[in-house]
Design an enzyme around this catalytic site. Structure first.
Site, PDB file in Angstrom:
ATOM      1  N   HIS A 298       0.828  -1.224   0.000  1.00 30.40           N
ATOM      2  CA  HIS A 298       0.000   0.000   0.000  1.00 30.40           C
ATOM      3  C   HIS A 298       0.860   1.271   0.000  1.00 30.40           C
ATOM      4  O   HIS A 298       0.415   2.302   0.498  1.00 30.40           O
ATOM      5  CB  HIS A 298      -0.950   0.036   1.198  1.00 30.40           C
ATOM      6  CG  HIS A 298      -1.688  -1.243   1.433  1.00 30.40           C
ATOM      7  ND1 HIS A 298      -2.886  -1.531   0.825  1.00 30.40           N
ATOM      8  CD2 HIS A 298      -1.374  -2.333   2.179  1.00 30.40           C
ATOM      9  CE1 HIS A 298      -3.295  -2.738   1.207  1.00 30.40           C
ATOM     10  NE2 HIS A 298      -2.390  -3.258   2.020  1.00 30.40           N
TER      11      HIS A 298
ATOM     12  N   GLU B 113       9.637   8.725 -16.505  1.00 30.41           N
ATOM     13  CA  GLU B 113       8.245   9.153 -16.735  1.00 30.41           C
ATOM     14  C   GLU B 113       7.789   8.765 -18.144  1.00 30.41           C
ATOM     15  O   GLU B 113       6.638   8.374 -18.356  1.00 30.41           O
ATOM     16  CB  GLU B 113       8.117  10.663 -16.532  1.00 30.41           C
ATOM     17  CG  GLU B 113       8.332  11.057 -15.073  1.00 30.41           C
ATOM     18  CD  GLU B 113       8.565  12.554 -14.923  1.00 30.41           C
ATOM     19  OE1 GLU B 113       7.888  13.343 -15.592  1.00 30.41           O
ATOM     20  OE2 GLU B 113       9.439  12.931 -14.123  1.00 30.41           O
TER      21      GLU B 113
ATOM     22  N   LYS C 233      15.849  21.622  -9.888  1.00 25.48           N
ATOM     23  CA  LYS C 233      15.192  20.367 -10.287  1.00 25.48           C
ATOM     24  C   LYS C 233      16.124  19.405 -10.995  1.00 25.48           C
ATOM     25  O   LYS C 233      17.007  19.793 -11.741  1.00 25.48           O
ATOM     26  CB  LYS C 233      14.017  20.680 -11.220  1.00 25.48           C
ATOM     27  CG  LYS C 233      12.920  21.485 -10.550  1.00 25.48           C
ATOM     28  CD  LYS C 233      11.980  20.624  -9.761  1.00 25.48           C
ATOM     29  CE  LYS C 233      10.886  20.111 -10.673  1.00 25.48           C
ATOM     30  NZ  LYS C 233       9.927  19.317  -9.916  1.00 25.48           N
TER      31      LYS C 233
ATOM     32  N   SER D  24      15.000  21.764 -15.137  1.00 31.17           N
ATOM     33  CA  SER D  24      13.813  22.556 -15.439  1.00 31.17           C
ATOM     34  C   SER D  24      14.271  23.908 -15.978  1.00 31.17           C
ATOM     35  O   SER D  24      15.292  24.437 -15.556  1.00 31.17           O
ATOM     36  CB  SER D  24      13.000  22.754 -14.159  1.00 31.17           C
ATOM     37  OG  SER D  24      12.207  23.927 -14.274  1.00 31.17           O
TER      38      SER D  24
END
Ligand code: ARG
Length: 470
Positions: free
Chosen positions: A167, A301, A294, A288
């Protein structure tokens, strides 16, 4: 004869249009043409035609001279395509007719004998199967490379403790090596599915002709053997209409894409500032344009996102096929792009995941610190009560729950409780209990077959290298 262009068919209707008076409308040509994508199968088309021509000569259906001219002409065409000097024409519809038209230019009338006892229906099926077979073989190598990268990291981190989760909540301590080995098993099954697909598709449709077989005395065993099929497909109608192999290919591909997506998701989680379990090198990170701090795991992704394309390809083809009566319909020309696209996508994703694994530094201190939080050794405490005090597990679970509550109230971990606190809940507890409360002790004790103990992981890595990499 060899350069007699006057015989060259200008468009496909000169090949099949004996009873046609007018050429196709431009829109008709646009919707009908598959050459933009099926030219990928040029090598398979040529190999199958050469096997067919040789067989026709051996069976005395065409002369040896004609077969030799056909085979040599096809060799020339292969070289032209590979040298990018071949001009593909949409007016000639597909790879089969582009090749045949050029063969006519090169060798003249003999080219017209190649299509004896054959149809584009068995031709496209054999080309596509040969292409899919080669793609499965190539992807098997890519999956093996991914397993190898996983194994290297698993070996290096056989004893690195981290929180094992259910979970997405800390459950029990595990080792990072054990976690990564789960993916070695998953990819191993993917390779098994690819091998199953390959074995089932390996029957030759060639010689089924349009759908009914042929009156010529062809030798289908010979062409099947020449193209390294296990044998000819047994039913000519099935041979030209079977696209299960493409659906099975995409089913395998879809499951693999789901596995890659799950691993990619772990990367996204691990690379987040909040987790900070992993750091990708510069080669696999992006910055970024506005936020200088970043470091984004874009490749992970994209692997996660591209699963959508692959699963979409499977759905697309199943929807094309579900209403097809026997045998061939032009709908089935829609079968190839999903398979091509899924293959291209997966090869890229496999390479990206393999590259990322090699370029990852795991933050073992951070993982080890988290491994002990969230009362992750509560099960170890309960097991101790069973083992040492002879308590039934259900009762031990209850006692442990009370001790967890106590720690929660005091705002400490289980190992932070005083012995007297625990004895207040269960008088039989002794100082030995502290030995099982550390995350490291917990993983060391998980020596059951398939368990996370470092010794198990090392043995699993060695066994997996033999199973998968030899
Ligand atoms: N380009 C076609 C395809 O991909 C080849 C088969 C055409 N057969 C036919 N009877 N029109 O399916």
């Amino acid at each position: 004869m060899a350069d007699d262009k006057s015989k060259s068919p200008a468009d496909a209707s000169t090949i099949w249009g004996g009873r046609f008076e007018a050429g196709p409308d431009a829109v008709m040509e646009a919707i009908n043409a598959s050459i933009d994508f099926d030219q990928r199968m040029y090598a398979q088309d040529i190999a199958a035609s050469q096997a067919h021509a040789r067989m026709l000569a051996n069976q005395k259906i065409i002369s040896t001279d004609d077969a030799d001219a056909i085979i040599a002409g096809l060799d020339t065409i292969r070289s032209e395509i590979e040298a990018s000097s071949f001009e593909f024409s949409r007016a000639l519809e597909d790879i089969h007719m582009n090749v045949e038209a050029r063969l006519t230019e090169l060798i003249g009338d003999a080219a017209g004998r190649l299509h004896t006892a054959r149809s584009r229906n068995d031709q496209v099926a054999v080309d596509f199967k040969l292409w899919a077979r080669a793609a499965l073989d190539a992807m098997d190598g890519d999956m093996q490379a991914l397993q190898s990268a996983l194994l290297d990291q698993a070996e290096a981190h056989a004893a690195s403790v981290m929180p094992g989760m259910t979970h997405l909540q800390t459950a029990q301590p595990v080792t990072l090596g054990h976690h990564l080995m789960a993916y070695v098993e998953m990819v191993g099954r993917d390779r098994g599915r690819a091998a199953d697909c390959r074995a089932r598709l390996n029957e030759s449709p060639l010689g089924a002709a349009a759908l009914a077989g042929t009156s010529f005395p062809i030798d289908r065993d010979a062409t099947a053997a020449a193209l390294e099929f296990d044998g000819p497909a047994r039913n000519s109608m099935d041979a030209v209409s079977d696209r299960d192999f493409a659906m099975e290919f995409l089913a395998f591909a879809s499951i693999l894409s789901v596995h890659l997506s799950r691993l990619a998701e772990e990367y996204v989680i691990w690379c987040s500032a909040q987790f900070s379990y992993a750091r990708l090198g510069d080669a696999f990170s992006t910055g970024s344009s506005i936020m200088p701090q970043k470091r984004n795991p874009d490749a992970a992704e994209l692997v996660r996102g591209k699963a959508g394309r692959v699963i979409g390809a499977l759905h697309g083809l199943m929807i094309v096929m579900k209403g097809m009566p026997m045998t061939y319909g032009k709908d089935m020309q829609e079968d190839k792009e999903p398979v091509f696209e899924a293959t291209e996508t997966l090869q890229l994703c496999l390479a990206a995941m393999t590259g990322m694994l090699g370029d990852t530094k795991f933050n073992t201190d951070r993982m080890a610190a988290d491994a002990g939080t969230g009362f992750s050794t509560a099960t170890d405490l309960a097991d101790w009560l069973v083992r040492v005090l002879g308590m039934p597990f259900r009762q031990a679970h209850h006692v442990t729950g009370a001790i967890v509550k106590l720690a929660e109230d005091k705002g400490c971990g289980l190992e932070g409780l005083a012995l007297s606190d625990m004895q207040g809940v269960e008088a039989g507890i002794t100082a030995d209990i502290f030995e099982v409360l550390g995350a490291e002790n917990s993983v060391n004790s998980r020596t059951s077959f398939g368990g996370t103990a470092p010794g198990n992981v090392r043995a699993a890595v060695a066994a997996a290298r033999k199973r998968f990499l030899d």
